[in-house]
Every structure is written in structure tokens, then in C-alpha cells.
Design a protein around this motif. Structure first.
Motif, PDB file in Angstrom:
ATOM      1  N   UNK A  53     -50.708  21.336  46.211  1.00  0.00           N
ATOM      2  CA  UNK A  53     -50.461  22.717  46.058  1.00  0.00           C
ATOM      3  C   UNK A  53     -50.955  23.211  47.489  1.00  0.00           C
ATOM      4  N   UNK A  54     -50.123  24.533  47.707  1.00  0.00           N
ATOM      5  CA  UNK A  54     -50.507  25.091  49.042  1.00  0.00           C
ATOM      6  C   UNK A  54     -51.986  25.511  49.294  1.00  0.00           C
ATOM      7  N   UNK A  59     -54.973  23.883  56.216  1.00  0.00           N
ATOM      8  CA  UNK A  59     -55.091  25.122  57.069  1.00  0.00           C
ATOM      9  C   UNK A  59     -55.276  26.232  56.026  1.00  0.00           C
ATOM     10  N   UNK A  60     -54.803  26.251  54.724  1.00  0.00           N
ATOM     11  CA  UNK A  60     -55.116  27.338  53.750  1.00  0.00           C
ATOM     12  C   UNK A  60     -56.606  27.072  53.392  1.00  0.00           C
ATOM     13  N   UNK A 171     -55.663  32.173  64.468  1.00  0.00           N
ATOM     14  CA  UNK A 171     -54.572  31.843  65.137  1.00  0.00           C
ATOM     15  C   UNK A 171     -54.682  31.182  66.339  1.00  0.00           C
ATOM     16  N   UNK A 172     -55.688  31.301  67.178  1.00  0.00           N
ATOM     17  CA  UNK A 172     -55.964  30.623  68.401  1.00  0.00           C
ATOM     18  C   UNK A 172     -56.507  29.099  67.968  1.00  0.00           C
ATOM     19  N   UNK A 173     -57.242  28.993  66.862  1.00  0.00           N
ATOM     20  CA  UNK A 173     -57.573  27.627  66.523  1.00  0.00           C
ATOM     21  C   UNK A 173     -56.458  26.817  66.105  1.00  0.00           C
ATOM     22  N   UNK A 174     -55.546  27.328  65.214  1.00  0.00           N
ATOM     23  CA  UNK A 174     -54.460  26.633  64.940  1.00  0.00           C
ATOM     24  C   UNK A 174     -53.584  26.297  65.936  1.00  0.00           C
ATOM     25  N   UNK A 175     -53.471  26.956  66.920  1.00  0.00           N
ATOM     26  CA  UNK A 175     -52.456  26.820  68.086  1.00  0.00           C
ATOM     27  C   UNK A 175     -52.912  25.578  68.947  1.00  0.00           C
ATOM     28  N   UNK A 187     -47.652  30.436  56.550  1.00  0.00           N
ATOM     29  CA  UNK A 187     -48.171  30.383  55.127  1.00  0.00           C
ATOM     30  C   UNK A 187     -49.421  31.295  54.816  1.00  0.00           C
ATOM     31  N   UNK A 188     -50.275  31.375  56.017  1.00  0.00           N
ATOM     32  CA  UNK A 188     -51.218  32.083  56.033  1.00  0.00           C
ATOM     33  C   UNK A 188     -51.100  33.629  55.809  1.00  0.00           C
TER      34      UNK A 188
END
Length: 339
Positions: A53-54, A59-60, A171-175, A187-188
Motif C-alpha cells: 500500500x502507498x 518515501x511515505x 524535497x531536497x532529500x528526495x531529489x 504522492x506526498x
């Protein structure tokens, strides 16, 4: 696409159709991402047959770990996840930090990254940990500020906390961490909207106790897949890959992402066989499309988006194009979702 499908499902449910008689099929599990967020936002229960599931995706869970610490600073599993997001802190350093945080909890203290905990790691690691400590302190302050505000929906608290983590860290971490960071951030953002849409309740202002309950309810709903009243009424909408839908039927079926490179998949379109005939991989995709289309007993919705945020313009699947050229007995809908 997700907004249309969920709206149509809601209309069918309002007409008295059983949730378990609605199914959404897709070629790959990733195609259900936006749909899961929209179902959560609209409080429609669903059962996922195709993968995590999401709320179980990395990332979630990364972002929810911050909310879990805001709700319960002694949650060591949440500490593990947030510490993994600090650059320069390896396995050994994390183990030492967790041991120190556990000792604080054992003494009845609120676990936090104070100077005694930071002393457990090398100096070059401490800068990132101080930034993390400041972010956690900001979340606590935001929680306390919102808890005393009148006229605030309980869903606003988790939504604002998610937004703060996104804007000031994730946002910076995911990039830097994910090749598909843009989709994960979509998604977030959708999850933040899902949190904000939770219904207004009567205990206002929230107060410290109600604020804690609001966070607990939100985190529990995601963990169990139940968003309050959504679990009542019997049955769940089924989300499944086409492969896992073989041999099954539903009253109404929605097939998603009927675009070139999605269904049929990109891998199936690379090259033809030696004789220039239809490649075996494409033939398999065509067979899967047939399987998807024949899962519906009464209503079949073949859906494709004309564009995607991460990919730009998209082309209709050749399978749909072939049907469209034959003037078949179906209605063609062009859907535009406002907002």
C-alpha cells in the motif's frame, strides 16, 4: 485520471453498488500510486492485490516517521528511519545514537538529540544531526501552535506537519535519493491533501490531548488502510495488476494508463522479431489487454491520461487506437478535472 476513476466509483457506490464489485486494473503496481492517494482522500476503502500500500512505501514512511516522533518521541523505529536521512551518519553512528536515545527513554526522559547524544558520533556528523533536531523542534512547536487554534479541523494538523517536513527537508532529500523523486513528491503532496480533507469534528479548539488524538488517528488510519467511516458498509474496491486478475470478474472494471510505454509497456515496444512480425513481448501485452477488458461483467472503463507531470504529453495505447478505428459500441469521454 485518478480523480475521474474515484469520482465514478463514488457515484456507483452512491447508487447502491457493492464496493467489492468495483475493480481497478493496471499493468504495473506503480500505476496505482495516484489512485491510492485519491481513494484515501475520498475515504473509499480499497484492497490492494498488487504490492505494498502507498503507506508502506519508502518515501511515505520516511515522512510519516517525523509525524510519529511528533506524536511519540520514544518511537525508536521512527528514530531509525529519520536518522537514515542524515548524511554522513553510518550504521555504527546510528547504533550509538539509538542506544543513547533508548537510555534517555529508559530514564523517563523525552528522547531528543541533545549534546550528550550528539557526543556519541564524530564531530563531522553533528551538523546534519543539529539540523534534524531543529526540524523536530519546529514540528513540536507547530503542533502546539495548531493545538490551541480555534476553528481548526483535526485533519489540518497532520497536513501542516507533512507540509513542513516536505518544505524544510524532504524535497531536497528526495531529489538526491531517488531517480523518480518528482513522482514520489506528488504522492506526498497528495497525502497531505488527503489528511487535510478529514472531516471537521466537534472538539474545537483541538487542545493538546485532541491534537495527540488527531495525529494518532491519522497514523493509525494509514497503517490499517481504514480512514474512519470508510471501513463501514461492507467490502472494498479492488486494486490489482492485470496478471493477478486472471480468472476473476467484477461488475465494473476500470483499466488505467492505456498509453504507449505504459500499457503496452515500454519494454515490449523496443524491437520486432527477426521476421518483422509482431514481437512476442507485444503479443503478450495484447493478450493482457484482452484479459483486462474481459474482467468486466457490466461496465468497462478504458482510461488514459493525455499528459503526466513527470513525462509530458502521452500517446494513446495502440490497443485503444485499434478499437477507436473500428467505431466500436462504446462512448468516448474527454474528462477535465477542475482544480
Amino acid at each position: 485520471q485518478a480523480a475521474f476513476v474515484v469520482q465514478r466509483i463514488a457515484e456507483l457506490l452512491a447508487a447502491g453498488r457493492a464496493p467489492h464489485e468495483r475493480a481497478v486494473l493496471y499493468r504495473h503496481h506503480r500505476h496505482a500510486r495516484e489512485l491510492q492517494v485519491e481513494l484515501l482522500r475520498c475515504k473509499i476503502p480499497y484492497r490492494l492485490r498488487s504490492g505494498p500500500r502507498i503507506a508502506e512505501q519508502t518515501h511515505i514512511k520516511d515522512v510519516l516517521a517525523f509525524l510519529r516522533l511528533c506524536h511519540n518521541p520514544a518511537d525508536l523505529l521512527a528514530w531509525v528511519r529519520v536518522l537514515r536521512q542524515v548524511a554522513g551518519v553510518g550504521d555504527t553512528g546510528r547504533a550509538r545514537l539509538l542506544a543513547a536515545l533508548g537510555e534517555q527513554a529508559a530514564r523517563g526522559e523525552v528522547p531528543r538529540l541533545d549534546h550528550t547524544v550528539l557526543a556519541q558520533v564524530r564531530p563531522h556528523c553533528r551538523g546534519g544531526l543539529r539540523v534534524l533536531a531543529a526540524l523536530l523542534a519546529d514540528l513540536d512547536s507547530l503542533r502546539d501552535e495548531l493545538a490551541g487554534r480555534r476553528g481548526l479541523s483535526p485533519g489540518e494538523l497532520p497536513a501542516r506537519l507533512i507540509g513542513h517536513v516536505l518544505d524544510h527537508h524532504y524535497r531536497a532529500y528526495a531529489s538526491g535519493a531517488y531517480a523518480d523523486a518528482e513522482q514520489r513528491l506528488v504522492d506526498l503532496d497528495g497525502l497531505r491533501q488527503a489528511a487535510r480533507s478529514r472531516p471537521m469534528q466537534s472538539t474545537l479548539p483541538l487542545g493538546a490531548g485532541a491534537a495527540a488524538l488527531s495525529l494518532h488517528d491519522f497514523l493509525s488510519a494509514l497503517a490499517t488502510g481504514d480512514d474512519g467511516e470508510a471501513a463501514r458498509g461492507g467490502g472494498e474496491v479492488v486494486l490489482s495488476t492485470v496478471h493477478q486478475a486472471k480468472g476473476l470478474e467484477w461488475g465494473a472494471v476500470f483499466v488505467l494508463w492505456l498509453c504507449e510505454g505504459h500499457f503496452p509497456s515500454a519494454a515490449a515496444l523496443l524491437e520486432p522479431d527477426d521476421e518483422g512480425e509482431l514481437a512476442a513481448a507485444e503479443a503478450e501485452e495484447r493478450r493482457l489487454f484482452y484479459v483486462a477488458a474481459t474482467r468486466a461483467r457490466q461496465e468497462l472503463y478504458l482510461c488514459y491520461p493525455s499528459a503526466a507531470a513527470t513525462q509530458g504529453a502521452l500517446r494513446m495505447s495502440r490497443f485503444l487506437k485499434e478499437l477507436d478505428d473500428q467505431d466500436p459500441p462504446f462512448d468516448r469521454w474527454a474528462i477535465h478535472v477542475a482544480g
